[in-house]
Enzyme design. Structure first.
Site, PDB file in Angstrom:
ATOM      1  N   ALA A  79       0.920  -1.231  -0.155  1.00 42.23           N
ATOM      2  CA  ALA A  79       0.099   0.022  -0.005  1.00 42.23           C
ATOM      3  C   ALA A  79       0.782   1.239   0.087  1.00 42.23           C
ATOM      4  O   ALA A  79       2.032   1.211   0.675  1.00 42.23           O
ATOM      5  CB  ALA A  79      -0.804  -0.108   1.166  1.00 42.23           C
TER       6      ALA A  79
ATOM      7  N   GLY B  94      -0.429  -5.684   1.149  1.00 45.05           N
ATOM      8  CA  GLY B  94      -1.500  -5.788   0.400  1.00 45.05           C
ATOM      9  C   GLY B  94      -1.579  -6.354  -1.030  1.00 45.05           C
ATOM     10  O   GLY B  94      -2.509  -6.866  -1.580  1.00 45.05           O
TER      11      GLY B  94
ATOM     12  N   GLU C 128      -1.881 -10.015  -0.328  1.00 47.56           N
ATOM     13  CA  GLU C 128      -2.736 -10.164   0.176  1.00 47.56           C
ATOM     14  C   GLU C 128      -4.142 -10.264  -0.995  1.00 47.56           C
ATOM     15  O   GLU C 128      -4.801 -11.210  -1.157  1.00 47.56           O
ATOM     16  CB  GLU C 128      -3.660  -9.353   1.139  1.00 47.56           C
ATOM     17  CG  GLU C 128      -2.834  -9.517   2.704  1.00 47.56           C
ATOM     18  CD  GLU C 128      -2.610  -8.225   3.411  1.00 47.56           C
ATOM     19  OE1 GLU C 128      -2.715  -8.622   4.567  1.00 47.56           O
ATOM     20  OE2 GLU C 128      -2.877  -7.206   2.996  1.00 47.56           O
TER      21      GLU C 128
ATOM     22  N   GLU D 195       4.627  -5.784   6.870  1.00 48.35           N
ATOM     23  CA  GLU D 195       4.032  -4.732   7.765  1.00 48.35           C
ATOM     24  C   GLU D 195       4.569  -4.632   9.285  1.00 48.35           C
ATOM     25  O   GLU D 195       4.680  -3.477   9.647  1.00 48.35           O
ATOM     26  CB  GLU D 195       2.474  -5.004   8.156  1.00 48.35           C
ATOM     27  CG  GLU D 195       1.622  -4.964   6.818  1.00 48.35           C
ATOM     28  CD  GLU D 195       1.526  -5.763   5.790  1.00 48.35           C
ATOM     29  OE1 GLU D 195       0.562  -6.041   5.041  1.00 48.35           O
ATOM     30  OE2 GLU D 195       2.503  -6.971   5.784  1.00 48.35           O
TER      31      GLU D 195
END
Length: 203
Positions: free
Chosen positions: A73, A113, A116, A136
């Site tokens: 992100a 992300g 993911e 993260e």
């Protein structure tokens, strides 16, 4: 497939839908590293809407334009209260629920992300240079978009815990051995994604 058989994207969005025969394609195009952002999440939702509106498509391939898949992100959005975490999670659930084959064609950095998003697809094929991880923890946060649920299902609890708590990334060979990637293939992302989708349809 010959050019005359392909419907080309308009190239007006951060996520462009097209199709090649019976296979739909969503190209993620948010340079320089295809980072997740509010506009990209909205564009992905719109592209999936476009895919679902075309009758007769039997597979969907997602791939990144440029030098990488989605490298996480946009850090500038982390403190943005408008970042649509729930909306992105709903998109991932919807992607996973597709009745057709959904292929992630991976290259470059598949992080946060981006991983993911890849894990919400049914099949993952990666170029040899691909690196996959959930970094993260290095930012002082935990994976927020279903990563803590999807990763253990694919690689087992022990490796998933190590990756989540250390932020360690896997290369493509390690990811394939762990079950995070289904195949490693040479070629540009679009081509390896189409080949994987064709093979799934033929099986």
């Amino acid at each position: 497939m010959h050019q005359s058989h392909m419907q080309q994207p308009a190239q007006t969005s951060l996520a462009n839908f097209s199709h090649d025969g019976r296979i739909g394609l969503i190209e993620i195009d948010n340079p320089p590293v295809n980072a997740l952002s509010v506009p990209l999440v909205q564009a992905l939702i719109a592209a999936l809407n476009d895919f679902e509106a075309v009758a007769g498509l039997e597979a969907l391939v997602l791939y990144g334009a440029g030098r990488t898949w989605v490298a996480g992100a946009d850090i500038a959005t982390f403190d943005d209260p408008g970042f649509p975490v729930a909306e992105f999670n709903a998109f991932l659930t919807r992607l996973d629920a597709q009745q057709c084959h959904v292929v992630a064609a991976l290259h470059g950095a598949v992080l946060g992300g981006g991983l993911e998003l890849a894990m919400a697809c049914h099949h993952r094929v990666a170029q040899p240079n691909t690196r996959l991880g959930l970094p993260e923890v290095t930012f002082g946060i935990v994976p927020g978009a279903q990563g803590t649920q999807r990763l253990p299902r694919l690689v087992g609890a022990e490796l998933a815990l190590d990756m989540i708590t250390s932020g360690r990334a896997l290369d493509a060979t390690q990811a394939q051995a762990a079950g995070l990637v289904d195949a490693v293939a040479e070629g540009d992302a679009r081509s390896i994604g189409l080949a994987a989708a064709e093979a799934l349809l033929a099986s």
